[in-house]
Scaffold this motif. Structure first.
Motif, PDB file in Angstrom:
ATOM      1  N   PRO A  22       0.810  -1.233   0.000  1.00  0.00           N
ATOM      2  CA  PRO A  22       0.000   0.000   0.000  1.00  0.00           C
ATOM      3  C   PRO A  22       0.839   1.276   0.000  1.00  0.00           C
ATOM      4  CG  PRO A  22      -0.229  -1.203   2.084  1.00  0.00           C
ATOM      5  CD  PRO A  22       0.477  -2.107   1.136  1.00  0.00           C
ATOM      6  N   PHE A  23       2.013   1.225   0.601  1.00  0.00           N
ATOM      7  CA  PHE A  23       2.837   2.435   0.612  1.00  0.00           C
ATOM      8  C   PHE A  23       3.417   2.728  -0.761  1.00  0.00           C
ATOM      9  CE2 PHE A  23       2.481   1.819   5.083  1.00  0.00           C
ATOM     10  CZ  PHE A  23       2.385   3.118   5.547  1.00  0.00           C
ATOM     11  N   TYR A  24       3.753   1.659  -1.460  1.00  0.00           N
ATOM     12  CA  TYR A  24       4.243   1.878  -2.818  1.00  0.00           C
ATOM     13  C   TYR A  24       3.134   2.486  -3.675  1.00  0.00           C
ATOM     14  CZ  TYR A  24       5.555   1.279  -7.627  1.00  0.00           C
ATOM     15  OH  TYR A  24       5.805   1.535  -8.937  1.00  0.00           O
ATOM     16  N   GLN A  25       1.930   1.948  -3.515  1.00  0.00           N
ATOM     17  CA  GLN A  25       0.829   2.455  -4.333  1.00  0.00           C
ATOM     18  C   GLN A  25       0.572   3.928  -4.062  1.00  0.00           C
ATOM     19  OE1 GLN A  25      -2.141  -0.484  -3.572  1.00  0.00           O
ATOM     20  NE2 GLN A  25      -1.138  -1.953  -4.931  1.00  0.00           N
ATOM     21  N   SER A  26       0.688   4.286  -2.812  1.00  0.00           N
ATOM     22  CA  SER A  26       0.510   5.686  -2.468  1.00  0.00           C
ATOM     23  C   SER A  26       1.636   6.543  -3.046  1.00  0.00           C
ATOM     24  CB  SER A  26       0.446   5.813  -0.947  1.00  0.00           C
ATOM     25  OG  SER A  26       0.509   7.149  -0.565  1.00  0.00           O
ATOM     26  N   LEU A  27       2.864   6.068  -2.877  1.00  0.00           N
ATOM     27  CA  LEU A  27       4.028   6.824  -3.362  1.00  0.00           C
ATOM     28  C   LEU A  27       3.980   6.987  -4.882  1.00  0.00           C
ATOM     29  CD1 LEU A  27       6.926   8.011  -2.805  1.00  0.00           C
ATOM     30  CD2 LEU A  27       7.794   5.734  -3.305  1.00  0.00           C
ATOM     31  N   SER A  28       3.656   5.891  -5.580  1.00  0.00           N
ATOM     32  CA  SER A  28       3.768   5.929  -7.035  1.00  0.00           C
ATOM     33  C   SER A  28       2.612   6.674  -7.675  1.00  0.00           C
ATOM     34  CB  SER A  28       3.852   4.514  -7.598  1.00  0.00           C
ATOM     35  OG  SER A  28       2.674   3.810  -7.290  1.00  0.00           O
ATOM     36  N   SER A  29       1.519   6.858  -6.949  1.00  0.00           N
ATOM     37  CA  SER A  29       0.430   7.569  -7.604  1.00  0.00           C
ATOM     38  C   SER A  29       0.214   8.970  -7.059  1.00  0.00           C
ATOM     39  CB  SER A  29      -0.869   6.769  -7.520  1.00  0.00           C
ATOM     40  OG  SER A  29      -1.158   6.513  -6.178  1.00  0.00           O
ATOM     41  N   SER A  30       0.789   9.285  -5.915  1.00  0.00           N
ATOM     42  CA  SER A  30       0.495  10.630  -5.437  1.00  0.00           C
ATOM     43  C   SER A  30       1.627  11.419  -4.814  1.00  0.00           C
ATOM     44  CB  SER A  30      -0.701  10.593  -4.487  1.00  0.00           C
ATOM     45  OG  SER A  30      -0.420   9.729  -3.426  1.00  0.00           O
ATOM     46  N   PHE A  31       2.792  10.897  -4.751  1.00  0.00           N
ATOM     47  CA  PHE A  31       3.896  11.709  -4.238  1.00  0.00           C
ATOM     48  C   PHE A  31       4.072  12.914  -5.150  1.00  0.00           C
ATOM     49  CE2 PHE A  31       8.703  12.254  -4.453  1.00  0.00           C
ATOM     50  CZ  PHE A  31       8.697  13.232  -3.488  1.00  0.00           C
ATOM     51  N   SER A  32       4.172  14.063  -4.536  1.00  0.00           N
ATOM     52  CA  SER A  32       4.147  15.265  -5.353  1.00  0.00           C
ATOM     53  C   SER A  32       5.385  15.412  -6.225  1.00  0.00           C
ATOM     54  CB  SER A  32       3.979  16.492  -4.461  1.00  0.00           C
ATOM     55  OG  SER A  32       5.073  16.541  -3.573  1.00  0.00           O
ATOM     56  N   GLY A  33       6.432  14.659  -5.937  1.00  0.00           N
ATOM     57  CA  GLY A  33       7.607  14.754  -6.799  1.00  0.00           C
ATOM     58  C   GLY A  33       7.691  13.627  -7.820  1.00  0.00           C
ATOM     59  N   THR A  34       6.790  12.628  -7.688  1.00  0.00           N
ATOM     60  CA  THR A  34       6.910  11.450  -8.536  1.00  0.00           C
ATOM     61  C   THR A  34       6.752  11.789 -10.009  1.00  0.00           C
ATOM     62  OG1 THR A  34       5.998  10.137  -6.744  1.00  0.00           O
ATOM     63  CG2 THR A  34       6.096   9.100  -8.878  1.00  0.00           C
ATOM     64  N   GLN A  35       5.807  12.677 -10.294  1.00  0.00           N
ATOM     65  CA  GLN A  35       5.565  13.026 -11.688  1.00  0.00           C
ATOM     66  C   GLN A  35       6.814  13.674 -12.308  1.00  0.00           C
ATOM     67  OE1 GLN A  35       2.353  15.792 -12.380  1.00  0.00           O
ATOM     68  NE2 GLN A  35       1.530  14.468 -13.969  1.00  0.00           N
ATOM     69  N   GLU A  36       7.419  14.572 -11.559  1.00  0.00           N
ATOM     70  CA  GLU A  36       8.634  15.221 -12.031  1.00  0.00           C
ATOM     71  C   GLU A  36       9.737  14.192 -12.233  1.00  0.00           C
ATOM     72  OE1 GLU A  36       6.756  16.498  -9.725  1.00  0.00           O
ATOM     73  OE2 GLU A  36       6.516  18.648 -10.113  1.00  0.00           O
ATOM     74  N   TYR A  37       9.881  13.327 -11.242  1.00  0.00           N
ATOM     75  CA  TYR A  37      10.938  12.348 -11.345  1.00  0.00           C
ATOM     76  C   TYR A  37      10.722  11.451 -12.558  1.00  0.00           C
ATOM     77  CZ  TYR A  37      14.267   8.768 -10.645  1.00  0.00           C
ATOM     78  OH  TYR A  37      15.300   7.910 -10.875  1.00  0.00           O
ATOM     79  N   MET A  38       9.478  10.998 -12.727  1.00  0.00           N
ATOM     80  CA  MET A  38       9.194  10.063 -13.816  1.00  0.00           C
ATOM     81  C   MET A  38       9.332  10.736 -15.183  1.00  0.00           C
ATOM     82  SD  MET A  38       9.040   7.276 -12.451  1.00  0.00           S
ATOM     83  CE  MET A  38       9.510   7.239 -10.731  1.00  0.00           C
ATOM     84  N   ALA A  39       9.021  12.016 -15.259  1.00  0.00           N
ATOM     85  CA  ALA A  39       9.218  12.728 -16.527  1.00  0.00           C
ATOM     86  C   ALA A  39      10.701  12.726 -16.885  1.00  0.00           C
ATOM     87  CB  ALA A  39       8.691  14.158 -16.432  1.00  0.00           C
ATOM     88  N   MET A  40      11.535  12.949 -15.878  1.00  0.00           N
ATOM     89  CA  MET A  40      12.980  12.952 -16.126  1.00  0.00           C
ATOM     90  C   MET A  40      13.482  11.549 -16.459  1.00  0.00           C
ATOM     91  SD  MET A  40      14.116  15.956 -16.106  1.00  0.00           S
ATOM     92  CE  MET A  40      12.577  16.441 -16.817  1.00  0.00           C
ATOM     93  N   GLU A  41      12.921  10.572 -15.759  1.00  0.00           N
ATOM     94  CA  GLU A  41      13.291   9.185 -16.010  1.00  0.00           C
ATOM     95  C   GLU A  41      12.955   8.804 -17.461  1.00  0.00           C
ATOM     96  OE1 GLU A  41      14.825   6.818 -14.345  1.00  0.00           O
ATOM     97  OE2 GLU A  41      14.325   5.192 -15.748  1.00  0.00           O
ATOM     98  N   LYS A  42      11.754   9.174 -17.879  1.00  0.00           N
ATOM     99  CA  LYS A  42      11.316   8.846 -19.236  1.00  0.00           C
ATOM    100  C   LYS A  42      12.203   9.559 -20.258  1.00  0.00           C
ATOM    101  CE  LYS A  42       8.773   6.274 -21.394  1.00  0.00           C
ATOM    102  NZ  LYS A  42       8.572   4.856 -21.024  1.00  0.00           N
ATOM    103  N   LEU A  43      12.537  10.793 -19.966  1.00  0.00           N
ATOM    104  CA  LEU A  43      13.438  11.529 -20.857  1.00  0.00           C
ATOM    105  C   LEU A  43      14.763  10.783 -20.993  1.00  0.00           C
ATOM    106  CD1 LEU A  43      14.588  14.001 -22.400  1.00  0.00           C
ATOM    107  CD2 LEU A  43      15.139  15.010 -20.180  1.00  0.00           C
ATOM    108  N   GLY A  44      15.295  10.324 -19.865  1.00  0.00           N
ATOM    109  CA  GLY A  44      16.545   9.568 -19.880  1.00  0.00           C
ATOM    110  C   GLY A  44      16.411   8.322 -20.748  1.00  0.00           C
ATOM    111  N   GLN A  45      15.280   7.609 -20.583  1.00  0.00           N
ATOM    112  CA  GLN A  45      15.068   6.381 -21.370  1.00  0.00           C
ATOM    113  C   GLN A  45      15.035   6.694 -22.857  1.00  0.00           C
ATOM    114  OE1 GLN A  45      11.495   4.417 -20.055  1.00  0.00           O
ATOM    115  NE2 GLN A  45      12.223   4.147 -17.963  1.00  0.00           N
ATOM    116  N   LEU A  46      14.272   7.716 -23.223  1.00  0.00           N
ATOM    117  CA  LEU A  46      14.149   8.063 -24.640  1.00  0.00           C
ATOM    118  C   LEU A  46      15.515   8.436 -25.210  1.00  0.00           C
ATOM    119  CD1 LEU A  46      10.888  10.244 -24.674  1.00  0.00           C
ATOM    120  CD2 LEU A  46      11.141   7.953 -25.628  1.00  0.00           C
TER     121      LEU A  46
END
Ligand SMILES: Nc1ncnc2c1ncn2[C@@H]1O[C@H](COP(=O)(O)OP(=O)(O)O)[C@@H](O)[C@H]1O
Ligand SMILES: Nc1ncnc2c1ncn2[C@@H]1O[C@H](COP(=O)(O)OP(=O)(O)O)[C@@H](O)[C@H]1O
Ligand SMILES: [Mg+2]
Ligand SMILES: [Mg+2]
Lengths: 333, 376
Positions: free
Chosen positions: B116-140
């Protein structure tokens, strides 16, 4: 204290949400002033840690403490509180367990930082808990301390999660004190004592967000309030003129004569100036047409609506009182 | 106001060395619109561009065929010269899940994903979206399939969040509290808190009281599982950071001609300089101009009043009132930009005028692209 009927008699917790930048903080502050008018006592609460209330009332940063910040028209006091989740947690531990020392230790360990990072639900329950406590609080004589509490809330995209604390912490804490605490919060925010107002502009994205946010709110069983359409520009031209201008038709000849009469231009120059002004009119007409369409989309919401004017010089203290007066005149407070 | 150097968007797009463009700025100023318009213009100028958007307005998304978050670039448009525009919409949770799946054995991944903590972190941590955008950029970027990647940044409350969030998430996972939670497991799985000092015993007691024993257990499981997987979390964030400092990257700061947005733009420009990240320039979006700028607000207002007092030419008077408002607005917007320009005189600037309608299709994006390239 006056006894006019308003649209929200009986509501004690006014939650103000909206897309970022539409004017949540401004409307929350004006609403607090409007509700306090005539001798009432209102608490204005801020939760995003931005010191927006201090800025708008032109005050130094607010501490975590309820203090009087403004006097409303015809008497009445507005108090303000900037809620800090860390401080709210200390309060909470003290209040329920007499554990302030342990609370301090938790803070030092970075637990609050941790909880707000990994589980915003915990943070929200602390913040809404503090707010609803102020709503319920009674003085020695049994009367409520505040006639109303206005919450400058998180934006539309987050509002349902923010208020639906029970749901949010349910996955994390099925039993125990946090769960009980969130049930208490729920009791207030889901009751008829609460109304969630939306602030929007007459633009596509804010209107869409309002409608989406409202649907989400309703399906969570939270009580919607009114829609505050902010930054409304008055239309200077008659509807008929606007209607033809949208189609590119406009009496340039008449405008040319008018410009000459006003001594702004003469000869061929007047015609050229008139042409360029028509460009401005057409654009204004298009804009007005879009605004009308956005107003019509808001009909779906089926909620009381209030319109607040765009203040030409931005929102200063005088402007805030002007917005408060407008809110009162429209019966929202 | 001293006139700043014009931002030459076409030169940036035409430079084959430009591999990444990051559009950033305060919320609602037009980052997504600018990113998409730059992507389309790049395609029109022969490049193979992919736009990574985070939160497109619904109609814009639909017109680009982005009706679902699916994390894979879709072809949106092939230009006459053969250039192409692809676009994708970030699915933050899925990007996070994929990192877990890539770095953990299946059993551990399952444990994390269902916590449950992962689910909370991955869907609502206020920095997750920023982090994932950067992660995706790195992947691309690492896939090296893309000639030009244009990233739109998340709708943070502040323009800087997206620079700070990866670091914050990394620091969080390295945090003192997490270390304390994972320590017992590392010490050989002995009873949770016995090894630790009295201070922590107090904390554990308080936590148990506050959250209940089950929560604490879930939390520990989650943290130790994540800890094992994310040993290299910080390195990942640092890798992306270096990517952003590379010479093939161009930051385009977007602002509206309003006080808050211009102030954010200033902070951002200063911050980029501190981080040694390459700034291309500033886009001031949604600027109001008047086609009849020769008539000042004051003259226009006086003339309107004159006509009104005489009771003549009512329509002209109304048009002049409208024009007065427009000129006042333009003047105010000009003032809001002045601060920025005097503080950052060397930053190239381009102004894009406010359209009367929202931008929600390729034609609109094309028009914005033209304005970005030519100014006004
Ligand atoms: N009615 C209005 N007329 C003019 N400016 C306004 C009005 N309402 C809000 N503003 C301005 O718009 C900006 C955003 O308002 P704010 O209340 O801070 O929005 P939010 O809290 O939703 O982010 C501020 O600069 C504010 O002064
Ligand atoms: N130059 C412009 N003229 C008119 N509308 C614009 C312009 N630029 C953006 N918009 C509109 O403003 C809204 C917000 O733009 P968006 O790009 O989504 O902002 P952000 O990504 O910064 O939040 C959208 O509805 C978009 O169509
Ligand atoms: Mg605000
Ligand atoms: Mg965006």
């Amino acid at each position: 204290m006056d006894s006019r009927d308003t649209d929200w008699d009986g509501v004690r917790l006014h939650v103000v949400t909206g897309k970022g930048g539409t004017g949540k903080t401004t409307v929350a502050a004006a609403l607090a002033l409007a509700l306090a008018a005539g001798g009432r006592k209102v608490l204005l609460v801020e939760v995003e840690g931005r010191q927006g209330i201090a800025q708008i009332f032109d005050l130094p940063p607010l501490p975590y403490e309820e203090r009087k910040i403004a006097v409303a028209p015809d008497g009445g006091d507005v108090y303000a509180l900037a809620i800090d989740p860390e401080e709210a947690m200390l309060d909470y531990m003290e209040m329920f367990y007499g554990m302030r020392r342990a609370g301090r230790a938790l803070t030092r360990m970075g637990i609050v930082d941790f909880a707000t990072t990994v589980a915003p639900g915990f943070r929200d329950v602390l913040v809404t808990g503090k707010t609803t406590e102020a709503v319920r609080r009674r003085a020695k004589n049994g009367k409520r301390v505040y006639d109303a509490v206005v919450l400058d809330a998180p934006p539309t995209g987050r509002i349902t999660r923010f208020l639906n604390v029970t749901q949010e912490v349910a996955g994390l804490a099925k039993v125990g004190p946090i769960k009980n605490h969130s049930d208490l919060v729920s009791g207030v925010v889901k009751s008829p004592e609460t109304a969630v107002h939306f602030v929007t502009l007459l633009e596509e994205m804010p209107v869409q967000e309002t409608l989406d946010g409202l649907a989400e709110l309703r399906s969570a069983g939270l009580p919607p309030g009114g829609i505050f359409i902010n930054m409304v520009r008055e239309s200077l031209l008659p509807q008929a003129v606007l209607d033809s201008a949208v189609k590119g038709r406009f009496d340039v000849g008449e405008l040319t004569l008018g410009l000459k009469a006003a001594g702004l231009a003469d000869g061929a120059d007047a015609a050229a100036v008139a042409e360029s002004l028509v460009g401005e009119v057409v654009e204004h007409a298009r804009r007005t047409q879009i605004e009308r369409a956005e107003r019509a989309s808001l009909d779906q919401a089926d909620l009381p609506r209030y319109e607040l004017p765009l203040l030409a010089d931005g929102v200063d203290l005088a402007g805030l009182y002007e917005l408060a007066a407008s809110i009162r005149n429209q019966g929202a407070a | 106001m001293k006139k700043p150097a014009p931002l030459d968007v076409d030169a940036i797009l035409d430079d084959r060395g430009t591999r990444i463009i990051v559009c950033c700025g305060a919320g609602g100023v037009g980052k997504t619109t600018t990113a998409a318009a730059l992507g389309l213009r790049a395609a029109e100028r022969g490049r193979g561009a992919v736009v990574l958007t985070v939160d497109p307005a619904r109609r814009l998304a639909q017109s680009m065929g982005l009706s679902e978050l699916d994390n894979t670039p879709r072809l949106v448009h092939t230009a006459e010269g053969g250039g192409q525009l692809f676009a994708m919409m970030l699915d933050m949770k899925r990007t996070f899940d994929e990192i877990i799946e890539a770095h953990a054995d299946p059993e551990r991944a399952r444990q994390i994903l269902s916590n449950p903590f992962y689910q909370s972190l991955s869907s609502s941590f206020s920095g997750t979206q920023e982090y994932m955008a950067m992660e995706k950029l790195g992947q691309l970027r690492r896939s090296d399939e893309w000639d030009l990647i244009i990233v739109d940044t998340p709708p943070s409350r502040s323009a800087l969040d997206f620079l700070d969030a990866p670091e914050r998430l990394g620091r969080f996972l390295d945090g003192r509290f997490i270390k304390l939670l994972t320590a017992p497991a590392k010490a050989g799985g002995r009873s949770a808190f016995r090894l630790l000092n009295a201070g922590f015993g107090l904390v554990a007691g308080a936590m148990t009281k506050l959250l209940g024993a089950q929560v604490l257990k879930d939390l520990q499981t989650f943290v130790s599982a994540l800890d094992a997987v994310f040993g290299g979390f910080r390195q990942r964030a640092e890798m992306t950071y270096r990517l952003l400092q590379a010479p093939g990257t161009a930051f385009v700061v977007v602002a509206a001609p309003e006080r808050d947005a211009m102030r954010e733009a200033s902070y951002f420009v200063e911050r980029l300089a501190e981080e040694r990240m390459p700034l291309a320039g500033l886009v001031v979006n949604r600027v109001h101009f008047s086609p009849a700028a020769g008539i000042s607000a004051a003259r226009s207002a006086a003339a309107a009043e004159d006509l009104e007092s005489k009771g003549e030419h009512e329509l002209t008077a109304a048009v002049l009132r409208l024009h007065t408002g427009r000129m006042q607005l333009a003047a105010r917007e000009h003032r809001e930009q002045e601060h920025f320009v005097s503080a950052h005189p060397t930053v190239p600037v381009v102004q894009v005028r406010a359209m009367s309608e929202d931008v929600h299709d390729l034609a609109g994006l094309h028009q914005i692209g033209e304005l970005l390239a030519s100014g006004a």
